[in-house]
Structure formats: structure tokens, C-alpha cells
Design a protein around this motif. Structure first.
Motif, PDB file in Angstrom:
ATOM      1  N   GLY A  89       0.797  -1.221   0.000  1.00  0.00           N
ATOM      2  CA  GLY A  89       0.000   0.000   0.000  1.00  0.00           C
ATOM      3  C   GLY A  89       0.828   1.268   0.000  1.00  0.00           C
ATOM      4  O   GLY A  89       0.458   2.254  -0.647  1.00  0.00           O
ATOM      5  N   GLU A  90       1.964   1.257   0.701  1.00  0.00           N
ATOM      6  CA  GLU A  90       2.822   2.456   0.735  1.00  0.00           C
ATOM      7  C   GLU A  90       3.349   2.784  -0.659  1.00  0.00           C
ATOM      8  O   GLU A  90       3.320   3.933  -1.085  1.00  0.00           O
ATOM      9  N   LEU A 102       0.563   4.257  -2.752  1.00  0.00           N
ATOM     10  CA  LEU A 102       0.261   5.659  -2.444  1.00  0.00           C
ATOM     11  C   LEU A 102       1.312   6.588  -3.053  1.00  0.00           C
ATOM     12  O   LEU A 102       0.976   7.635  -3.602  1.00  0.00           O
ATOM     13  N   VAL A 155      -6.496  -3.964  -5.878  1.00  0.00           N
ATOM     14  CA  VAL A 155      -5.762  -3.937  -4.611  1.00  0.00           C
ATOM     15  C   VAL A 155      -6.094  -5.181  -3.786  1.00  0.00           C
ATOM     16  O   VAL A 155      -7.248  -5.584  -3.680  1.00  0.00           O
ATOM     17  N   PHE A 210      -4.365   1.078   3.070  1.00  0.00           N
ATOM     18  CA  PHE A 210      -4.206   1.801   1.812  1.00  0.00           C
ATOM     19  C   PHE A 210      -5.485   2.585   1.479  1.00  0.00           C
ATOM     20  O   PHE A 210      -5.432   3.756   1.131  1.00  0.00           O
ATOM     21  N   TYR A 237      -6.110   6.408   0.737  1.00  0.00           N
ATOM     22  CA  TYR A 237      -6.593   6.724  -0.618  1.00  0.00           C
ATOM     23  C   TYR A 237      -7.774   7.693  -0.558  1.00  0.00           C
ATOM     24  O   TYR A 237      -7.922   8.555  -1.412  1.00  0.00           O
TER      25      TYR A 237
END
Length: 135
Positions: A39-40, A43, A64, A76, A80
Motif C-alpha cells: 500500500g505504501e 500511495l 488492490v 491503503f 486513498y
């Protein structure tokens, strides 16, 4: 079937990424298929894509995974939600999961950005359905 410009796969499982990338490529679904493993990273990629940074095309479609190391799918999604609505409205998001637990599916309802969830790995019928319904 319409070809998309960019698809972003967010998953920490190499085998799943390989299978999904191969299927999407074989079906000629997008000019560009990007893969990030948590997720990092996703982003960071999206911050650049939404800011129009060259080399970071804005994804038309995002897949995802829920269960990932570093930052999972729900963490995430919480981040988001802070992105500008204009950018989010131009991007379709789907959740991929190998464990569709009742808890996860209930929690998913908190995130209207996610239109549907699919089992991993993607199937050709899933991809066709997504393209036909959303593009």
C-alpha cells in the motif's frame, strides 16, 4: 473490448502478480500494466500519477489486495480516501482477495471507491465484466 491506458496491480504476492499481469497482457487490456507490492508503494505511485509526474501514468483501473505486508489493503484505502475526488472519480478500483471473510466484506462497505471484490487470481470472465461495465 476497449483497451485501457494504465492498470495498477497492488499485491505483495509475486505469483498472483505474475498470473494477473500475464492474463491482462494476453487479453490486451492496457497499454501499461504497473505492479507495486504494498500500500505504501501504491500511495507513492498515485501521488505522482495524480500530480501529473512524467513516467507515472494515472491508472484507469486499480486492483488492490486486502492482505499485504507493510501496509494492507484497508490501510491503503483509508489513505486513498484523502486524495482529491476528481482523481478518484477517474479511476475504477476493485479489491482482490484470496480470503473473502465476512469481516473483510463488511469492512469493504466503508470504502465506496471499491466497486466490487474478486477472487485471486483474476479470471478472463472477471476482466471482461469489469471492462464492459466500467469502460
Amino acid at each position: 473490448m476497449r483497451q485501457l491506458k494504465t492498470i495498477l496491480l497492488i499485491d505483495d504476492d509475486e505469483t498472483t502478480n505474475y498470473l494477473n499481469h500475464r492474463l491482462l497482457s494476453r487479453m490486451n487490456t492496457a497499454e501499461d500494466i504497473r505492479v507495486v507490492t504494498n500500500g505504501e508503494e501504491a500511495l507513492e505511485y498515485l501521488e505522482k500519477a495524480f500530480a501529473g509526474v512524467e513516467g507515472y501514468p494515472r491508472p484507469d483501473l486499480i486492483f488492490v489486495d486486502i492482505k499485504m505486508s507493510v501496509m494492507d489493503g484497508f490501510e491503503f484505502l483509508e489513505e486513498y480516501q484523502k486524495f482529491d475526488e476528481t482523481n478518484k472519480n477517474q479511476t475504477i478500483m476493485m479489491m482482490l482477495t484470496s480470503s473473502a471473510s465476512f469481516y473483510d466484506l463488511e469492512k469493504l462497505k466503508q470504502f465506496p471507491e471499491v466497486l466490487k471484490h474478486y477472487s485471486k487470481p483474476l479470471a478472463e470472465a472477471d476482466v471482461r465484466e469489469i471492462i464492459e461495465e466500467h469502460f
